[in-house]
Design a protein around this motif. Sequence first.
Motif, PDB file in Angstrom:
ATOM      1  N   PRO A   1       0.833  -1.205   0.000  1.00  0.00           N
ATOM      2  CA  PRO A   1       0.000   0.000   0.000  1.00  0.00           C
ATOM      3  C   PRO A   1       0.867   1.255   0.000  1.00  0.00           C
ATOM      4  CG  PRO A   1      -0.709  -1.565   1.695  1.00  0.00           C
ATOM      5  CD  PRO A   1       0.601  -2.048   1.188  1.00  0.00           C
ATOM      6  N   GLY A   2       0.325   2.338  -0.552  1.00  0.00           N
ATOM      7  CA  GLY A   2       1.032   3.604  -0.525  1.00  0.00           C
ATOM      8  C   GLY A   2       1.181   4.124   0.895  1.00  0.00           C
ATOM      9  N   VAL A   3       2.063   5.110   1.062  1.00  0.00           N
ATOM     10  CA  VAL A   3       2.285   5.706   2.382  1.00  0.00           C
ATOM     11  C   VAL A   3       0.994   6.374   2.853  1.00  0.00           C
ATOM     12  CG1 VAL A   3       3.598   7.404   3.696  1.00  0.00           C
ATOM     13  CG2 VAL A   3       4.723   6.083   1.900  1.00  0.00           C
ATOM     14  N   THR A   4       0.498   5.963   4.001  1.00  0.00           N
ATOM     15  CA  THR A   4      -0.750   6.525   4.506  1.00  0.00           C
ATOM     16  C   THR A   4      -0.482   7.786   5.327  1.00  0.00           C
ATOM     17  OG1 THR A   4      -0.684   5.051   6.423  1.00  0.00           O
ATOM     18  CG2 THR A   4      -1.911   4.297   4.507  1.00  0.00           C
ATOM     19  N   VAL A   5      -1.554   8.466   5.662  1.00  0.00           N
ATOM     20  CA  VAL A   5      -1.452   9.821   6.202  1.00  0.00           C
ATOM     21  C   VAL A   5      -0.691   9.882   7.511  1.00  0.00           C
ATOM     22  CG1 VAL A   5      -2.813  11.755   7.070  1.00  0.00           C
ATOM     23  CG2 VAL A   5      -3.542  10.559   4.993  1.00  0.00           C
TER      24      VAL A   5
ATOM     25  N   GLN B   1     -20.248   5.451  -0.573  1.00  0.00           N
ATOM     26  CA  GLN B   1     -19.326   5.246   0.540  1.00  0.00           C
ATOM     27  C   GLN B   1     -17.921   5.722   0.146  1.00  0.00           C
ATOM     28  OE1 GLN B   1     -20.697   4.189   3.462  1.00  0.00           O
ATOM     29  NE2 GLN B   1     -22.584   4.252   2.268  1.00  0.00           N
ATOM     30  N   GLU B   2     -17.100   5.971   1.146  1.00  0.00           N
ATOM     31  CA  GLU B   2     -15.706   6.340   0.892  1.00  0.00           C
ATOM     32  C   GLU B   2     -14.946   5.080   0.490  1.00  0.00           C
ATOM     33  OE1 GLU B   2     -13.981   9.119   0.056  1.00  0.00           O
ATOM     34  OE2 GLU B   2     -14.141  10.026   2.054  1.00  0.00           O
ATOM     35  N   VAL B   3     -14.393   5.065  -0.719  1.00  0.00           N
ATOM     36  CA  VAL B   3     -13.733   3.861  -1.220  1.00  0.00           C
ATOM     37  C   VAL B   3     -12.228   3.864  -0.973  1.00  0.00           C
ATOM     38  CG1 VAL B   3     -15.490   3.401  -2.953  1.00  0.00           C
ATOM     39  CG2 VAL B   3     -13.531   4.847  -3.540  1.00  0.00           C
ATOM     40  N   THR B   4     -11.658   4.994  -0.643  1.00  0.00           N
ATOM     41  CA  THR B   4     -10.262   5.063  -0.241  1.00  0.00           C
ATOM     42  C   THR B   4     -10.124   6.275   0.673  1.00  0.00           C
ATOM     43  OG1 THR B   4      -7.956   5.183  -0.996  1.00  0.00           O
ATOM     44  CG2 THR B   4      -9.592   6.375  -2.310  1.00  0.00           C
ATOM     45  N   TYR B   5      -9.477   6.107   1.823  1.00  0.00           N
ATOM     46  CA  TYR B   5      -9.532   7.204   2.782  1.00  0.00           C
ATOM     47  C   TYR B   5      -8.189   7.572   3.396  1.00  0.00           C
ATOM     48  CZ  TYR B   5      -9.408   3.565   6.441  1.00  0.00           C
ATOM     49  OH  TYR B   5      -9.059   2.510   7.253  1.00  0.00           O
ATOM     50  N   TRP B   6      -7.134   6.757   3.214  1.00  0.00           N
ATOM     51  CA  TRP B   6      -5.923   6.998   3.991  1.00  0.00           C
ATOM     52  C   TRP B   6      -4.674   7.161   3.135  1.00  0.00           C
ATOM     53  CZ3 TRP B   6      -3.995   3.757   8.752  1.00  0.00           C
ATOM     54  CH2 TRP B   6      -3.792   4.628   9.827  1.00  0.00           C
ATOM     55  N   GLY B   7      -4.832   7.241   1.828  1.00  0.00           N
ATOM     56  CA  GLY B   7      -3.689   7.436   0.950  1.00  0.00           C
ATOM     57  C   GLY B   7      -3.017   6.157   0.514  1.00  0.00           C
ATOM     58  N   ASP B   8      -3.515   4.994   0.907  1.00  0.00           N
ATOM     59  CA  ASP B   8      -2.863   3.743   0.517  1.00  0.00           C
ATOM     60  C   ASP B   8      -2.988   3.454  -0.974  1.00  0.00           C
ATOM     61  OD1 ASP B   8      -5.681   3.378   1.326  1.00  0.00           O
ATOM     62  OD2 ASP B   8      -5.357   1.303   0.687  1.00  0.00           O
ATOM     63  N   SER B   9      -3.906   4.136  -1.654  1.00  0.00           N
ATOM     64  CA  SER B   9      -4.055   3.932  -3.096  1.00  0.00           C
ATOM     65  C   SER B   9      -3.026   4.710  -3.911  1.00  0.00           C
ATOM     66  CB  SER B   9      -5.472   4.303  -3.543  1.00  0.00           C
ATOM     67  OG  SER B   9      -5.824   5.601  -3.098  1.00  0.00           O
TER      68      SER B   9
ATOM     69  N   LEU C   1      -3.967  16.314   4.213  1.00  0.00           N
ATOM     70  CA  LEU C   1      -4.663  16.359   5.493  1.00  0.00           C
ATOM     71  C   LEU C   1      -3.821  16.925   6.633  1.00  0.00           C
ATOM     72  CD1 LEU C   1      -6.586  12.958   5.379  1.00  0.00           C
ATOM     73  CD2 LEU C   1      -7.237  15.188   4.457  1.00  0.00           C
ATOM     74  N   HIS C   2      -2.511  17.012   6.448  1.00  0.00           N
ATOM     75  CA  HIS C   2      -1.679  17.693   7.438  1.00  0.00           C
ATOM     76  C   HIS C   2      -0.437  18.235   6.749  1.00  0.00           C
ATOM     77  CE1 HIS C   2       1.323  14.454   7.691  1.00  0.00           C
ATOM     78  NE2 HIS C   2       0.340  13.594   7.813  1.00  0.00           N
ATOM     79  N   GLN C   3       0.259  19.126   7.413  1.00  0.00           N
ATOM     80  CA  GLN C   3       1.321  19.907   6.786  1.00  0.00           C
ATOM     81  C   GLN C   3       2.546  19.081   6.397  1.00  0.00           C
ATOM     82  OE1 GLN C   3       3.042  22.692   9.606  1.00  0.00           O
ATOM     83  NE2 GLN C   3       2.437  21.418  11.346  1.00  0.00           N
ATOM     84  N   PHE C   4       2.716  17.900   6.985  1.00  0.00           N
ATOM     85  CA  PHE C   4       3.895  17.093   6.686  1.00  0.00           C
ATOM     86  C   PHE C   4       3.624  16.007   5.648  1.00  0.00           C
ATOM     87  CE2 PHE C   4       4.205  18.283  11.260  1.00  0.00           C
ATOM     88  CZ  PHE C   4       5.227  19.211  11.130  1.00  0.00           C
ATOM     89  N   GLN C   5       2.402  15.894   5.193  1.00  0.00           N
ATOM     90  CA  GLN C   5       2.034  14.775   4.336  1.00  0.00           C
ATOM     91  C   GLN C   5       2.802  14.772   3.020  1.00  0.00           C
ATOM     92  OE1 GLN C   5      -2.197  14.473   3.650  1.00  0.00           O
ATOM     93  NE2 GLN C   5      -1.972  12.829   2.155  1.00  0.00           N
ATOM     94  N   VAL C   6       2.973  15.941   2.420  1.00  0.00           N
ATOM     95  CA  VAL C   6       3.663  16.028   1.135  1.00  0.00           C
ATOM     96  C   VAL C   6       5.121  15.614   1.286  1.00  0.00           C
ATOM     97  CG1 VAL C   6       4.452  17.610  -0.656  1.00  0.00           C
ATOM     98  CG2 VAL C   6       2.106  17.767   0.190  1.00  0.00           C
ATOM     99  N   ASP C   7       5.806  16.184   2.279  1.00  0.00           N
ATOM    100  CA  ASP C   7       7.214  15.843   2.496  1.00  0.00           C
ATOM    101  C   ASP C   7       7.383  14.366   2.824  1.00  0.00           C
ATOM    102  OD1 ASP C   7       7.930  18.467   2.028  1.00  0.00           O
ATOM    103  OD2 ASP C   7       7.937  19.008   4.158  1.00  0.00           O
ATOM    104  N   ASP C   8       6.458  13.820   3.604  1.00  0.00           N
ATOM    105  CA  ASP C   8       6.558  12.409   3.971  1.00  0.00           C
ATOM    106  C   ASP C   8       6.439  11.510   2.738  1.00  0.00           C
ATOM    107  OD1 ASP C   8       6.779  13.206   6.575  1.00  0.00           O
ATOM    108  OD2 ASP C   8       4.685  12.819   7.078  1.00  0.00           O
ATOM    109  N   LEU C   9       5.543  11.867   1.824  1.00  0.00           N
ATOM    110  CA  LEU C   9       5.375  11.069   0.613  1.00  0.00           C
ATOM    111  C   LEU C   9       6.667  11.039  -0.196  1.00  0.00           C
ATOM    112  CD1 LEU C   9       3.585   9.491  -1.389  1.00  0.00           C
ATOM    113  CD2 LEU C   9       2.957  11.695  -2.405  1.00  0.00           C
TER     114      LEU C   9
END
Length: 550
Positions: A46-50, A439-447, A472-480
Amino acid sequence: MLPRLDRRSVTASPAFWPGVIACATLVLVLLQLDPGGSYPSLPEGPGVTVDEIFNVEQGVFLVEGVRAYNLALLDPRSGLELFSNPAYLPDHPPVGRLWLGLHHHLARWMVPPADPDGLIVTACARTGSATAFALTVWLIGWTATVWWGRAAGAATALALVLMPRPFGHAHLAALETVTSLTCTAALVASVWAAQRREHVTCAALLAGVAAGLALLTKIQAILWMPLLAVLWATSIPRLGWRPALLWFAMTVGVFFFVWPWLWLDPVGHVLEYLGRTTNRAELSVWYFGRHYGDRSVPWHFPFVVFLGTTPLITLGMALLGVIRQRRPSAGSEWMLPREGVLMAAVLVPLIVFALPGVAVYDQERLFLIICPPVALLAGRGWRLLQDQWPVLITGRVGGLAAVGVAALLGVNQFSCSPCYLSGSGALAGGLPGAAASGQEVTYWGDSLTRELLAATARIVPEGESVGLAPVLHQFQVDDLVRQSPILRRRGLRVVAAGDADRPRWRLIYWRRADLSPELQSSPGNPRYEVRRQGVLLAGLYEVPAEPASR
């Protein structure tokens, strides 16, 4: 001379078949952990989640702190110094994060990543959740074998493995899977201890240690503490007050003494920790095609999500396991039945999250701890079928039917690979039905899978900007970027899609609760998309250039 090993005695052990299933599950999960190119020779995970990076960073901090202090940690002043460090985040207790940190260091040492960037490698820490999930599978399978027989044990272990959402969380460096392990251990240990007739004192102490460790993993463990307290209260007429008091004292003692941050200000920090569940920013929820705040979601949200994400056959077996409880014979000592405790362990969290004003979000994530008891009830239901129709269930026809059902569930589950958090059951109509019902089909960035990142690096010209949405938070882009060697090697600059420069390229995972109406209606021209069972989960989009003004 060593004694000969009797193969029949080995396979007859209550731990054998659950152990086989757990080991196979561990290997299966370990092969699918890479989010962005750290282990390019393995299948993608899975992709890096939030939220993963917070847990990994804190886990590494705790491990490095333990390594720095060594035996000096036996001095309470060292623990106070470590946990008063400004780098320490007390938003969650330390046990779950320490577990992830230890696995991070062990995995990085045993199998070094291909292209690490700094100290943190999410794929390494994910081995902690893989191990915790395998242990949970073994624990409930062994427990069901002891309680109801070998067939029930194997059915219980397989039932948990074939639930898409717990299996998906086992691939992530998050606290949910470790919490399920410690909470399940606390539940099983208390049921075992409260129903014993000998060595009750030792059993109560062990159950208290397990409950304390559950509280030290994540706050969700609090949901089961009243249930465990009732369980021990019902044991008092048979066992007296001593075991119940020992359980309570050990639970509270382990919680306080293993978390030195609480020592700094016991009352204030406990209130601060509990207050974080209420004093936090509101999150968004997408439910039946409508947008809600996390405290205004309709009461039936947790029930609908649970029923919609759990395989129908598992629900049926679990329901059968509840309905057909064993009744105490006349004149025997009354005790709370195991099935009743398991049923309450499932219902209590769902009811709590259905109460008005209680925040609930991210689909099943907050009440994932109910899945092991559901699997246990499903194993009990299988045993009852076996008792009712022994020829059909234990014969060749029954074996073929069981293999067919497991294969069918496995095909549905792995058709979403590695986006297991999008998996849905038959009651929801599978993933297509869940999407059609809003329904929400993907919610945490794993896709945001390695497949999509590789396509992004291949399609987007070197050095250009890519807008990520939602953020969803300020570090998400850098973390990815930090956890994606594929993006780093290409030299792509990732920014929030809403930034003022409005990049030409957009990388979107379709969490509709936090996507602006503009992005949902006009994301751009699709250049590469991740779809599972025909449902769009994420994609790379090119924004058409605006025509030059005359």
